[in-house]
Enzyme design. Sequence first.
Site, short mmCIF file in Angstrom:
data_model
loop_
_atom_site.label_atom_id
_atom_site.label_comp_id
_atom_site.label_asym_id
_atom_site.label_seq_id
_atom_site.Cartn_x
_atom_site.Cartn_y
_atom_site.Cartn_z
N ARG A 298 4.17 4.61 -6.16
CA ARG A 298 2.99 4.21 -7.08
C ARG A 298 2.23 4.42 -8.51
O ARG A 298 1.31 5.55 -8.27
CB ARG A 298 1.64 3.48 -6.30
CG ARG A 298 2.76 3.36 -4.52
CD ARG A 298 1.99 3.78 -3.23
NE ARG A 298 2.22 2.80 -2.43
CZ ARG A 298 2.01 4.03 -1.06
NH1 ARG A 298 2.74 4.85 -0.94
NH2 ARG A 298 3.24 3.05 -0.15
N ARG A 334 7.82 1.63 -9.42
CA ARG A 334 7.13 0.07 -8.97
C ARG A 334 5.52 -0.28 -10.28
O ARG A 334 5.44 0.76 -10.84
CB ARG A 334 6.33 0.32 -7.68
CG ARG A 334 5.88 -1.35 -7.80
CD ARG A 334 5.43 -1.51 -6.36
NE ARG A 334 4.53 -0.92 -6.26
CZ ARG A 334 3.57 -0.67 -5.13
NH1 ARG A 334 3.37 -1.17 -4.37
NH2 ARG A 334 2.40 0.24 -5.31
N ASN A 456 4.03 -3.40 3.99
CA ASN A 456 2.57 -3.40 4.62
C ASN A 456 2.03 -4.78 3.50
O ASN A 456 1.19 -5.56 4.77
CB ASN A 456 1.40 -2.47 2.58
CG ASN A 456 2.01 -1.42 3.53
OD1 ASN A 456 3.16 -0.78 4.51
ND2 ASN A 456 1.79 0.17 2.80
N ASP A 457 2.57 -5.48 2.74
CA ASP A 457 1.84 -6.53 2.14
C ASP A 457 2.38 -7.82 2.66
O ASP A 457 1.60 -8.55 3.39
CB ASP A 457 1.61 -6.49 -0.08
CG ASP A 457 0.67 -6.34 0.50
OD1 ASP A 457 -0.03 -6.35 0.05
OD2 ASP A 457 0.96 -5.94 -1.26
N ARG A 467 -5.73 -6.87 5.08
CA ARG A 467 -5.28 -4.75 6.42
C ARG A 467 -6.95 -3.67 6.29
O ARG A 467 -5.69 -2.75 6.79
CB ARG A 467 -4.07 -4.03 5.40
CG ARG A 467 -4.15 -3.75 4.43
CD ARG A 467 -2.72 -3.88 3.84
NE ARG A 467 -2.66 -3.51 2.80
CZ ARG A 467 -2.10 -3.04 1.51
NH1 ARG A 467 -0.65 -3.94 1.93
NH2 ARG A 467 -2.28 -2.10 0.63
N CYS A 504 10.36 -0.37 1.97
CA CYS A 504 9.30 1.31 1.06
C CYS A 504 8.34 0.89 1.97
O CYS A 504 7.55 1.51 1.76
CB CYS A 504 9.05 1.07 0.28
SG CYS A 504 8.66 -0.98 -0.58
#
Lengths: 582, 97
Positions: A298, A334, A456-457, A467, A504
């Site tokens: 990240r 990423r 997550n997204d 979230r 991921c």
Amino acid sequence: MLELQGIAVSPGVAFGRALVFDREGYRITRCLVKPGEYESEWNRLIEAVRVAKTKLESNQLSTAATLGDHLGGIFSAQQQILLDPHLQSELENLIRKKSYSAEYAVSEVFTRYAAAFRKSPSSFLAERANDVRDVERLLLEHLTGQPMATLTQLPHEAIVVSHDLTPGETAAFDRSKVLGICTEAGGPGGHTAIVARGMEIPAVVGVGNFLHNIRSGDEVIIDGHLGRIIVSPDASTRDRYLERRLFRQSIATQLEEIRDLPASTSDGVRIELMANVEFPHEAAACIARGADGVGLYRTEFLYLGHSNEPSEEEHYQAYARVVRDMQNRPVVIRTLDLGADKMGMTHLTEPENNPFLGLRSIRLSLRNPALFRIQARAILRAACLGDVRVMFPMITTLDELRSARFLLRSVAEDLASEGDYIPCAVQVGMMVEVPAAVLMLDRFIEEIDFVSIGTNDLTQYTLAVDRSNESVADLYQACDPAVLRLIQRTQQIASENHKSTSVCGEMSNNPAYALLLAGMGIRTLSIAPAAIPILKKAIRSVTIGQCEAMAWRALRLSTAREVDAFLMNQLAGLVPEIVLQA
Amino acid sequence: MSAAIQHCVVVVKNPEGLHMRPADKLVRTAASFQCQIELERAGQVADCRSILSLLTLAATQGSELILRAQGPDADQAVQAISHLFESQFDEPSAAPG
């Protein structure tokens, strides 16, 4: 003893003393005293004033001696603030009439003056806020018996307790000093949670308002498995937790024994376990945990805690370190996943009403090609050092994917023409994080080398749940059947096209979910480094047939609750030794 | 004890305004008198014994303030304090605050 329930976001148990921070980085101690204690509380303050005055006098003398009376005069003026009759009567009033503790009264009154000064249109006066803060700090240091801390420079080991933490604050933590984290706000997918997991710091968020019940210095236990925080534990609770810690340590020893063995099911199906990292220094932890590579680097954390944009060289050095430390294992970088919901880059993003639906992630990068090119150059340069792959976040339309690929290609051509770096062939992948990407994946798939599902997204956008909003955090369930169906469809399309799919998101940190994903055909998982040993243990304890049976049944259930209960039950049956006692 | 109120208008001449050190001097001077001393700027009144209250006036260079004193030594107080303003509180001329 006070026991509070929050959301468990980073496993582990932490014991320590609380350090309470308010929004300005200072601890608050919203604490009331009993009627009989007014006099002693006031005397504590008087003593603190006396000590602070002595300190200011000696500062004044030493400064005047070295730099002249003129500069020494600053400390004389600070003494005037300290002894200001208005200030003194306000403090006395808060202590005697409103039962405030001395610390809380000081923090209240000085914060108000500092804020009033800071708002002044006159710059000379606005700067006086710092003098007020200096005096406040002196008083609080005496009252609490501790040097005033900032989050980046903690004076000692502590459990950080706060209303909320920005990603920047969390990222700037001195991890050797932060034993645990507990916040009033926040949800499981928030950035405090992600960073805490990345740093392997036990954390509980979303506890609700409790800062008025805790003081800096209180003994605290953070249970990052059960989402519990215990303030001033009694002896039996403390013993229970110490025992539990021993139990976990014994499991850790067992896990250490399988560290260098592959994550293969007992019938020989290999599951790649990659690591999610934020900071270059984490690569070493990935190797130590036996990771097969970095599945999600990240990079936006380069921007945290910095006021300036990082240069190409800064990007490059960070990537190069990870690539070198990973010793030829794959590293999936990423590209920037910034937005108005994530800190710092205020000149790039305007405040937005719906930052999660706004100018973020790949959208922001495409809108700022100069920024994107700097990062792309650094990634392509780092690719010469090892197995580097590029991944674009939050791709929603084919046009976005094509624009991003076009920019990457043109950067590669620039680098080639400059001659210093001949870019190697780099695999390009996209993150599947919005339902639109799943629905259109049959088109996307022809133009990419791999797919990574960011659960997550994907969960957030599928279920329309912010979230980081604790009032709807219970709706945010990665095991919701709707999310599972999207994961299944993604995996099917990718596999039909002979492209690899990894997951991921935070979901796969849970061994039960990891087995489910394996059963759905996923062969690569990217998780927090700390979760790798336990996942390896789980995978090595089952056959792929057992995972497939689990997936077959789970995908036929109707609610997240049913799925979760079913999976936990399965895990307890298949791998009882890793289901930790509560 | 005289009840008469002494007052006059003073002007902030210091380039940095009525900042920490001048305010500090003002408080020390005011403390040497028995009378009540106030400064008023645009309707806002500050007690000359409170540095925080003086700073809150945000009196920049050129600000006109009304100086008021009431009590036995009000005359001398007004004289001494208006002298401070006149002499720019003995600040080095271009000193930052």
